[in-house]
Write a protein that holds these residues in place. Sequence first.
Motif, PDB file in Angstrom:
ATOM      1  N   HIS A 257       2.487   0.253  -1.422  1.00  0.00           N
ATOM      2  CA  HIS A 257       3.227  -0.736  -2.857  1.00  0.00           C
ATOM      3  C   HIS A 257       4.354  -0.476  -3.949  1.00  0.00           C
ATOM      4  O   HIS A 257       4.026  -0.527  -5.174  1.00  0.00           O
ATOM      5  CB  HIS A 257       1.694  -0.770  -3.882  1.00  0.00           C
TER       6      HIS A 257
ATOM      7  N   ALA B 211      -7.980   5.630   1.532  1.00  0.00           N
ATOM      8  CA  ALA B 211      -6.967   5.306   1.379  1.00  0.00           C
ATOM      9  C   ALA B 211      -7.200   4.997  -0.048  1.00  0.00           C
ATOM     10  O   ALA B 211      -6.210   4.972  -1.036  1.00  0.00           O
ATOM     11  CB  ALA B 211      -6.746   4.279   1.869  1.00  0.00           C
TER      12      ALA B 211
ATOM     13  N   HIS C 156       0.551   6.751  -1.096  1.00  0.00           N
ATOM     14  CA  HIS C 156       0.717   6.705  -0.444  1.00  0.00           C
ATOM     15  C   HIS C 156       1.325   5.434  -1.334  1.00  0.00           C
ATOM     16  O   HIS C 156       1.670   4.521  -0.577  1.00  0.00           O
ATOM     17  CB  HIS C 156       0.017   5.401   0.636  1.00  0.00           C
TER      18      HIS C 156
ATOM     19  N   ASP D 258      -3.038  -2.572   1.652  1.00  0.00           N
ATOM     20  CA  ASP D 258      -3.747  -1.354   2.144  1.00  0.00           C
ATOM     21  C   ASP D 258      -4.304  -1.631   3.022  1.00  0.00           C
ATOM     22  O   ASP D 258      -4.622  -1.131   4.633  1.00  0.00           O
ATOM     23  CB  ASP D 258      -4.955  -1.431   1.174  1.00  0.00           C
TER      24      ASP D 258
END
Length: 457
Positions: free
Chosen positions: A230, A219, A225, A414
């Motif tokens: 975020h 990640a 992502h 996360d």
Amino acid sequence: MNKMDFPAARSFALNPGAEPGSPEALAPYQDYGDRSYSTDRYVSREWAKREWDNMWTRIWTLAGVAKDIPEVGDYFKYDLGPESFIVTRHGTGPNDISAYYNVCHHRGNRLVMSEFGHAASFKCAFHSWEWNLDGTLKNIQDRETFRTAVVADDPPLSQVRCELWDGFIFINMDLNAGPLLDFIGPLVEHMKAYRFADMHVVKDLETPWPCNWKIGHDAFIEVYHVHAVHPEILSFFNDREVQWDTYPNGMSRQLLKFGEISPKLDDHETLNEGLKYLLSEVDVTPEQFRGQPNDARRVLQEAKRAWAAKRGIDYSEFTDNQLTDDWNYSIFPNVTFNAHPEGLLIQRFRPHRSDPEQMTYDLLVLIRPVDDPNYKVPAYMGVEDGTDLSGKVRPERMHIKYGDDGLGYVINQDASMMGYVHQGVQSRGYKGARYSDQEQQLRHWHNELELYVKGEK
Ligand code: FES
Ligand SMILES: [Fe+2]
């Protein structure tokens, strides 16, 4: 402005004119094809065993920071999978640092239990066998009661390889491994300007995550992502103009432009709160700001140079891009560096001692000393207000429970995903990872991992 064009353009080039081989140069794209990646690597004990035998026991890993053991006799404990190591300073020379398996030769007790300490010697708490800092045997309690052959070798502590890179201590269980700096490769030159050895630790924490260590690590070597996990960051982070580079030995990086609005946001006309905040950190008010919001990155670069010069801080070795951007390196196999001129954020992902479904996440923040009592570290370093930045106090390691606050806003975002991803990859309905070119570091990383696990490296 260049717009990224997938799949024709594999990576944005931050500085298309950079000399080949220089720190900003785009590395040639490595084509790993389009195959999927198996899921057994995250869950199978068989895979974990091969990973341990073929990779972890043969590779350099980051154990800690040399500044944390300044005096002869200072030590720290470094746990990795089923092993534990003592890393200690045995002399006053810069390289007088040794690393040993944290185990007593008598009946196998751990020699040190605390994470940091200071000792004149290492004495076992079970029956008092004792070793000098240089690993030589100092004393065996009641030695006359041992048959001569049992202790005839005066067993020294079992040593592992230990080498330094710019203030960081790496160890390797393979006594025949090549030199650390050869392993790190071109990254040594890239990161020279940051002078990590001058920095000191201002934040240190660890936390268990309910997932395989690679789920955690995966990640942090992609920013695909960011828009979903975020979204707040998009106001000052251009997530579509990212430079990805891959290097030998599984190393890679992503150069992340701060001070520009994400193309995923509609409003590129307003100087948004995120940009205003970044500007305020280098004393630029919205009233002083001239230009379009996306000029903020250039304004920040100029203001940062001026800000540093006023305080006698030398930023002359940094390129303009390094001043604003997050130079985000993946140091194979389990560390990421977010490098900024003000400091370095390190994340480390450690496998559990026996369970492939658990891991330990470590976060370490180091900063460059600044001689200014009003100095505040930029928010992206994740250092809480009120933290002692002087370097005189080494903060204690915080131990945070999974799900508790304390990791900081962004990393909590996360962390909250990790357990779910680990559960999901085990589903009969999941057929293995399908990576985009935005995740090209993942292909590069997993290909390297497979070389080790298959015994091809
Ligand atoms: S186990 Fe260490 S002295 Fe006995
Ligand atoms: Fe993230």
